[in-house]
Scaffold this active site. Structure first.
Site, PDB file in Angstrom:
ATOM      1  N   ASP A  48       0.815  -1.212   0.000  1.00  0.00           N
ATOM      2  CA  ASP A  48       0.000   0.000   0.000  1.00  0.00           C
ATOM      3  C   ASP A  48       0.852   1.268   0.000  1.00  0.00           C
ATOM      4  O   ASP A  48       0.433   2.300  -0.539  1.00  0.00           O
ATOM      5  CB  ASP A  48      -0.929   0.005   1.212  1.00  0.00           C
ATOM      6  N   ASN A 118      -5.147   9.227   1.869  1.00  0.00           N
ATOM      7  CA  ASN A 118      -5.693   8.529   3.038  1.00  0.00           C
ATOM      8  C   ASN A 118      -6.243   9.489   4.078  1.00  0.00           C
ATOM      9  O   ASN A 118      -7.416   9.424   4.419  1.00  0.00           O
ATOM     10  CB  ASN A 118      -4.625   7.645   3.684  1.00  0.00           C
ATOM     11  N   TYR A 161      -5.079   4.382   9.223  1.00  0.00           N
ATOM     12  CA  TYR A 161      -4.840   4.944  10.554  1.00  0.00           C
ATOM     13  C   TYR A 161      -6.156   5.286  11.251  1.00  0.00           C
ATOM     14  O   TYR A 161      -6.302   5.135  12.467  1.00  0.00           O
ATOM     15  CB  TYR A 161      -3.942   6.169  10.426  1.00  0.00           C
ATOM     16  N   LEU A 163      -8.984   3.718  11.238  1.00  0.00           N
ATOM     17  CA  LEU A 163      -9.548   2.540  11.892  1.00  0.00           C
ATOM     18  C   LEU A 163      -8.763   2.196  13.153  1.00  0.00           C
ATOM     19  O   LEU A 163      -9.342   1.823  14.174  1.00  0.00           O
ATOM     20  CB  LEU A 163      -9.552   1.354  10.930  1.00  0.00           C
TER      21      LEU A 163
END
Length: 259
Positions: A48, A118, A161, A163
């Site tokens: 990722d 993200n 991050y 979660l």
């Protein structure tokens, strides 16, 4: 969305890991390799981290990105195979991603502009907790948050991050953002809120000289910030390709039933 275009010119990029480099050599020998600027599609080999790096590099080109897992974490990647790559690309489903735009102003008045796929995160820089004021669409929503920090996450980043900080998982096609505190002390029981992806989020740092705070957009950091503004940049749409049955939508939905 299913892609219909054939991808004759493929650009391969790979992380520095042994598995990724071995896969790169074998795929290039089979399918050739084009420069990303001349390619129809970019195939990323790694985890990722490499996918995020590739998305940032291709953010303004509009080129579709197809990842194959040859790294550590592969949530954003397809399964690896040497075979039938052109057919897999032609059959892939497309997911459009809009990044966040962070505008951070530091103690010297310098402005730092960065995109995040993200999340945008604020962190305390010292042993002392950060004191933060939160505004949404120019309305004060929390006069004071005392915490290690706070983050604004996209649906694509909601399983990262966000979660881990006990934030909610957001379906990839939901027009939402997560606003999630990091180790909150006061209010202690405040965990996270969902905002429309049209929201304009402002986080002001209180007592910044005593309690310095850094702001990070994915991997780009600004230190000693005083004010951070975050919004979804609808002018940029990144195209990610996933095998049928393994779309990002399906992965995020499946993650919600993992315990």
């Amino acid at each position: 969305m299913t892609t219909t275009k054939s991808f004759d010119r493929i650009a391969f990029v790979a992380s520095a890991g042994v598995e990724a480099q071995e896969a790169l050599a074998r795929l290039v020998a089979t399918y050739g390799n084009h420069a990303p600027a001349d390619a129809d599609v970019v195939v990323a080999l790694g985890g990722d981290g490499l996918m995020l790096q590739t998305l940032h590099q291709q953010m303004h080109t509009g080129k579709p990105i197809y990842g194959m897992h040859r790294g550590t974490v592969g949530f954003l990647m397809n399964e690896f195979s040497l075979h039938h790559l052109p057919e897999r690309l032609a059959a892939a489903r497309q997911t459009l991603i809009n990044p966040l735009l962070m505008r951070a102003t530091d103690v010297h008045g310098a402005v730092h502009l960065h995109h995040a796929i993200n999340e945008v995160s604020l962190f305390r820089q010292t042993y002392q907790a950060a004191r933060l004021r939160i505004l949404v669409d120019e309305h004060e929503r929390m006069p004071e948050l005392i915490a290690d920090g706070i983050l604004v996450a996209t649906p694509a980043g909601s399983t990262a991050y966000n979660l881990s900080a006990q934030g909610p998982i957001i379906p990839i096609n939901a027009a939402l953002l997560a606003l999630t505190p990091i180790s909150p002390f006061r209010p202690r029981r405040w965990r996270s809120v969902l905002l429309p992806n049209t929201a304009f989020v402002v986080i002001e740092v209180l007592e910044g000289d005593k309690r310095p705070v850094a702001a990070v957009a994915d991997h780009d950091e600004a230190r000693d910030v005083r004010r951070v503004e975050v919004l979804t940049d609808k002018t940029i749409s990144m195209r990610m390709l996933f095998d049928p049955g393994h779309s990002l939508e399906e992965r995020i939905l499946r993650e919600q039933f993992t315990y």
